[in-house]
Scaffold this active site. Structure first.
Site, PDB file in Angstrom:
ATOM      1  N   HIS A  73      -1.965 -10.442  14.177  1.00 38.69           N
ATOM      2  CA  HIS A  73      -1.117  -9.392  13.381  1.00 38.69           C
ATOM      3  C   HIS A  73       0.320  -9.704  13.184  1.00 38.69           C
ATOM      4  O   HIS A  73       1.222  -8.858  13.099  1.00 38.69           O
ATOM      5  CB  HIS A  73      -1.299  -7.931  13.457  1.00 38.69           C
ATOM      6  N   GLU A 129       2.353  -8.336   4.437  1.00 42.77           N
ATOM      7  CA  GLU A 129       2.313  -9.766   5.038  1.00 42.77           C
ATOM      8  C   GLU A 129       2.675 -10.869   4.101  1.00 42.77           C
ATOM      9  O   GLU A 129       3.156 -11.885   4.313  1.00 42.77           O
ATOM     10  CB  GLU A 129       1.024  -9.795   5.637  1.00 42.77           C
ATOM     11  N   GLY A 178      -5.194  -0.949  11.128  1.00 42.24           N
ATOM     12  CA  GLY A 178      -6.136  -1.295  10.230  1.00 42.24           C
ATOM     13  C   GLY A 178      -7.516  -1.212  10.468  1.00 42.24           C
ATOM     14  O   GLY A 178      -7.899  -0.460  11.429  1.00 42.24           O
ATOM     15  N   ASN A 179      -8.237  -1.857   9.833  1.00 43.92           N
ATOM     16  CA  ASN A 179      -9.848  -1.931  10.274  1.00 43.92           C
ATOM     17  C   ASN A 179      -9.707  -2.861  11.703  1.00 43.92           C
ATOM     18  O   ASN A 179     -10.246  -2.324  12.576  1.00 43.92           O
ATOM     19  CB  ASN A 179     -10.470  -2.944   9.491  1.00 43.92           C
ATOM     20  N   PHE A 201     -12.022   5.212   8.460  1.00 37.94           N
ATOM     21  CA  PHE A 201     -11.228   6.494   8.886  1.00 37.94           C
ATOM     22  C   PHE A 201     -11.173   7.622   7.948  1.00 37.94           C
ATOM     23  O   PHE A 201     -11.276   8.810   8.505  1.00 37.94           O
ATOM     24  CB  PHE A 201      -9.961   6.063   9.147  1.00 37.94           C
ATOM     25  N   LYS A 256      -7.901 -14.095  -1.018  1.00 35.62           N
ATOM     26  CA  LYS A 256      -6.893 -13.172  -1.793  1.00 35.62           C
ATOM     27  C   LYS A 256      -5.626 -13.849  -2.004  1.00 35.62           C
ATOM     28  O   LYS A 256      -5.330 -15.018  -1.396  1.00 35.62           O
ATOM     29  CB  LYS A 256      -6.569 -12.017  -0.417  1.00 35.62           C
ATOM     30  N   ASN A 316      -4.558 -16.218   1.208  1.00 39.85           N
ATOM     31  CA  ASN A 316      -5.338 -15.671   2.540  1.00 39.85           C
ATOM     32  C   ASN A 316      -6.898 -15.730   2.376  1.00 39.85           C
ATOM     33  O   ASN A 316      -7.532 -15.195   1.603  1.00 39.85           O
ATOM     34  CB  ASN A 316      -4.986 -14.316   2.735  1.00 39.85           C
ATOM     35  N   ASN A 350      -1.386   6.010   6.225  1.00 42.50           N
ATOM     36  CA  ASN A 350      -2.314   6.791   5.279  1.00 42.50           C
ATOM     37  C   ASN A 350      -2.558   8.100   6.300  1.00 42.50           C
ATOM     38  O   ASN A 350      -2.606   9.207   5.757  1.00 42.50           O
ATOM     39  CB  ASN A 350      -3.331   6.436   4.739  1.00 42.50           C
ATOM     40  N   ARG A 380     -14.936  -2.761  16.491  1.00 41.78           N
ATOM     41  CA  ARG A 380     -14.508  -3.575  17.811  1.00 41.78           C
ATOM     42  C   ARG A 380     -14.308  -2.635  18.833  1.00 41.78           C
ATOM     43  O   ARG A 380     -13.425  -1.694  18.537  1.00 41.78           O
ATOM     44  CB  ARG A 380     -13.423  -4.486  17.376  1.00 41.78           C
ATOM     45  N   HIS A 439       0.092  -1.387  14.239  1.00 37.17           N
ATOM     46  CA  HIS A 439      -0.540  -1.955  13.127  1.00 37.17           C
ATOM     47  C   HIS A 439      -2.219  -1.298  13.326  1.00 37.17           C
ATOM     48  O   HIS A 439      -2.965  -1.796  14.146  1.00 37.17           O
ATOM     49  CB  HIS A 439      -0.851  -3.479  13.031  1.00 37.17           C
ATOM     50  N   ARG A 470      -1.915 -18.039   4.821  1.00 33.52           N
ATOM     51  CA  ARG A 470      -2.104 -17.232   6.055  1.00 33.52           C
ATOM     52  C   ARG A 470      -2.992 -17.903   6.899  1.00 33.52           C
ATOM     53  O   ARG A 470      -4.102 -18.510   6.454  1.00 33.52           O
ATOM     54  CB  ARG A 470      -2.597 -16.048   5.883  1.00 33.52           C
TER      55      ARG A 470
HETATM   56  P1  ADP Z   1      -7.708  -4.458   7.146  1.00 40.89           P
HETATM   57  O1  ADP Z   1      -6.516  -5.095   6.261  1.00 40.89           O
HETATM   58  O2  ADP Z   1      -7.504  -4.451   8.559  1.00 40.89           O
HETATM   59  O3  ADP Z   1      -8.841  -4.693   6.722  1.00 40.89           O
HETATM   60  P2  ADP Z   1      -6.483  -1.892   6.094  1.00 40.89           P
HETATM   61  O4  ADP Z   1      -5.037  -2.059   6.719  1.00 40.89           O
HETATM   62  O5  ADP Z   1      -6.672  -2.027   4.666  1.00 40.89           O
HETATM   63  O6  ADP Z   1      -7.231  -2.718   7.029  1.00 40.89           O
HETATM   64  O7  ADP Z   1      -7.001  -0.506   6.910  1.00 40.89           O
HETATM   65  C1  ADP Z   1      -8.205  -0.217   6.530  1.00 40.89           C
HETATM   66  C2  ADP Z   1      -8.438   1.530   7.177  1.00 40.89           C
HETATM   67  O8  ADP Z   1      -7.772   2.026   6.590  1.00 40.89           O
HETATM   68  C3  ADP Z   1      -9.919   1.889   7.195  1.00 40.89           C
HETATM   69  O9  ADP Z   1     -10.329   2.448   8.393  1.00 40.89           O
HETATM   70  C4  ADP Z   1      -9.486   2.986   6.085  1.00 40.89           C
HETATM   71  O10 ADP Z   1     -10.441   4.312   6.498  1.00 40.89           O
HETATM   72  C5  ADP Z   1      -8.032   3.442   6.456  1.00 40.89           C
HETATM   73  N1  ADP Z   1      -7.450   4.291   5.631  1.00 40.89           N
HETATM   74  C6  ADP Z   1      -7.268   3.953   4.179  1.00 40.89           C
HETATM   75  N2  ADP Z   1      -6.881   4.787   3.522  1.00 40.89           N
HETATM   76  C7  ADP Z   1      -6.615   6.023   4.376  1.00 40.89           C
HETATM   77  C8  ADP Z   1      -6.453   7.377   4.061  1.00 40.89           C
HETATM   78  N3  ADP Z   1      -5.996   7.997   3.037  1.00 40.89           N
HETATM   79  N4  ADP Z   1      -6.491   8.228   5.236  1.00 40.89           N
HETATM   80  C9  ADP Z   1      -7.153   7.725   6.363  1.00 40.89           C
HETATM   81  N5  ADP Z   1      -7.467   6.350   6.513  1.00 40.89           N
HETATM   82  C10 ADP Z   1      -7.333   5.530   5.377  1.00 40.89           C
END
Ligand code: ADP
Length: 397
Positions: A180, A384, A210-211, A284, A14, A7, A335, A241, A208, A91
Site C-alpha cells: 500500500h 493511488e 480497506g479489504n 465491514f 482497472k 491496475n 467511511n 486475512r 490504510h 501499478r
Molecule cells: P480494497 O481496495 O482493499 O479492495 P476498499 O478500500 O475498497 O478495499 O475497502 C473495502 C472495505 O471498505 C470493505 O470492508 C467495505 O465494507 C468497507 N466500506 C465501504 N464503505 C463503507 C461504509 N460506508 N461503512 C463502513 N465500511 C465501508
C-alpha cells in the site's frame, strides 16, 4: 498530457484516464472476469451514465483492446484517437529490493520484475501480463511501473529484518517489504498540505483500512515502519486475512488438523480476519450492522479489529518519538466513523482526541480532531491512481 493508469489483477483490469493539466479523471472503469465466463467491461465518463459491455475477453490483451475501444468510442469515449494517450502508468505490487521508486519500463525492468515473481506469485504475474498487453497494443507509448513496495524501501534494517537466521534474508530476501506504499505516500503528503506544514517536519501515522489493511509510520515524509511484511498477510486484522499470529500456531495446526502448506495459506488468507472471527462477513458494513443490532460476535470482532490498530499507533508513536498527525484512509478508514472513534478512544492522555460531530462523515477530506487535540486526526480519501499518474508524467516528460 493524458496518462492511462492500469491496475491488473488475475482476472480484472482497472483503468483511469487522467488529464494531467488539471488532474481530472476523464474516464475510468473495470474489465472483470477476464478468462472466465461472463466477462464484461464497466466504463464510466465523468458526469455520464455508466456503460456495461458484455463480451468475451480471453486474456488481458483482449481486455485492454476493449478498454481502448471504449476510450475512443464516438458515443461514450473520452478521446478521439489513441495518440491522445501520452503514457501508461502500471501499478505493480512487488518491486522487491530493486525498486525504491517508480521507473520507466524497459526490458531490464521487466526481467527484474520476473525475478520478483517468487515474492508475489499471485500479484506480479497479472501485473506483467498488463504490461505485455500494453506494449503489444501501444508499442510507441512510454510506460512506467509504480510499486506498492517502493515507498517503504526507506525503512531502516532494524524495521525490516525478522529474527530468523540472517542467511535466509540473504538467500531468499525474507524481510519486511510493506505494501500500500502508493496510498501511504499520497495520504501522508496530502495530510501535510491540508495542515499547511512541510512534511519534512512531521511525524505521521497513516492507517490504510480497506479489504487489505496496513498502518505506516512516516517520519519526515519517509516510511520508517509498516505493519505488512514479507507478504500482505502480516499486521492488522483484515477482511479475510488473519494478520499477526503466533507462528507456532502453524505447526500445531499442521499436526492437529492434518493441514499442508497450501491449506494453511488458504486458511490464513481467505478464511480468517473479520470473516473468520465473526462468522458473518468480510464486509465491514455487514459487521457494523450486526454489531448495531447487538450481535455479540460482531461487537467483539469490531473491538478486536480496532484494538490491533490502536496497538500499532502506540508502537509507532514510541518508534518515532511522538506523532503530529494520524490519517485514516481506504474503504473502512474513509467511511467508518465507528472504527475511527473506537481506535482513538482512550488516547486523550497521548494528545489524541477526536470531535464526534466532525467524525460523522464519509469519504471526505477533513480534520476530525478537536481544537485542543495536540495530535491532528484526519480523513484523507486515498487516490493511488493519481499518484501513479503523477509519477508516470514526471518520468516520461
Ligand atoms: P480494497 O481496495 O482493499 O479492495 P476498499 O478500500 O475498497 O478495499 O475497502 C473495502 C472495505 O471498505 C470493505 O470492508 C467495505 O465494507 C468497507 N466500506 C465501504 N464503505 C463503507 C461504509 N460506508 N461503512 C463502513 N465500511 C465501508
Amino acid at each position: 498530457m493524458n496518462v492511462l493508469v492500469i491496475n491488473c489483477g488475475s482476472s480484472s483490469l482497472k483503468y483511469q484516464l487522467i488529464n494531467m493539466e488539471n488532474e481530472q479523471v476523464m474516464a475510468k472503469g473495470l474489465a472483470e472476469r477476464i478468462g472466465i465466463d461472463g466477462s464484461r467491461l464497466k466504463h464510466e465518463i465523468e458526469g455520464r451514465d455508466k456503460v456495461v459491455i458484455e463480451k468475451e475477453m480471453k486474456n488481458h490483451k483482449d481486455a485492454l483492446k476493449m478498454v481502448l475501444d471504449a476510450l475512443v468510442n464516438e458515443d461514450y469515449g473520452a478521446i478521439k484517437d489513441m495518440s491522445e494517450i501520452s503514457a501508461v502508468g502500471h501499478r505493480v505490487v512487488h518491486g522487491g529490493e530493486k525498486f525504491s521508486g517508480s521507473v520507466v519500463i524497459t526490458d531490464e525492468v521487466k526481467k527484474a520484475l520476473e525475478e520478483c515473481i517468487d515474492l508475489a506469485p499471485l500479484h506480479n504475474p497479472p501485473n506483467l501480463m498488463g504490461i505485455n498487453a500494453c506494449q503489444e497494443i501501444l508499442p510507441n507509448v512510454p510506460m512506467v511501473g509504480v510499486f506498492d513496495t517502493a515507498f517503504h524501501q526507506t525503512m531502516p534494517k532494524s524495521s525490516y529484518l525478522y529474527a530468523l537466521p540472517y542467511e535466509l534474508y540473504e538467500k531468499y530476501g525474507i524481510r519486511r517489504y510493506g505494501f500500500h506504499g502508493t496510498s501511504h505516500k499520497y495520504v501522508s503528503q496530502r495530510a501535510a498540505e491540508i495542515l499547511g506544514e512541510n512534511i519534512e517536519n512531521l511525524k505521521i501515522i497513516t492507517c490504510h483500512l480497506g479489504n487489505g489493511a496496513s498502518v505506516a509510520a512516516v517520519d519526515g515524509g519517509k516510511s520508517v515502519d509498516t505493519t505488512m511484511g514479507f507478504t500482505p498477510l502480516e499486521g492488522l486484522i483484515m477482511g479475510t486475512r488473519c494478520g499477526d499470529i503466533d507462528p507456532a500456531i502453524l505447526p500445531f495446526l499442521m499436526e492437529k488438523e492434518n493441514l499442508n502448506a497450501s491449506d494453511l495459506s488458504n486458511l490464513m488468507n481467505k478464511k480468517s480476519g473479520i470473516l473468520g472471527l465473526t462468522g458473518i462477513s468480510s464486509d465491514f458494513r455487514d459487521i457494523e450492522d450486526a454489531a448495531a443490532a447487538g450481535d455479540e460476535k460482531a461487537i467483539l470482532g469490531l473491538e478486536t479489529y480496532c484494538k490491533k490498530i490502536k496497538k500499532y499507533i502506540g508502537a509507532y508513536m514510541a518508534e518515532m518519538g511522538g506523532v503530529d498527525a494520524i490519517v485514516f484512509t481506504a474503504g473502512i478508514g474513509e467511511n467508518s466513523d465507528v472504527v475511527r472513534k473506537e481506535v482513538c478512544k482512550g488516547l486523550e492522555r497521548l494528545g489524541i482526541e477526536i470531535d464526534e460531530e466532525k467524525n460523522k462523515v464519509r469519504g471526505q477530506e477533513r480534520i476530525i480532531s478537536t481544537e485542543n487535540s495536540k495530535v491532528k486526526v484526519l480523513i484523507v480519501p486515498t487516490n493511488e491512481e493519481l499518484m501513479i499518474a503523477r509519477d508516470t508524467a514526471a518520468l516520461v516528460k
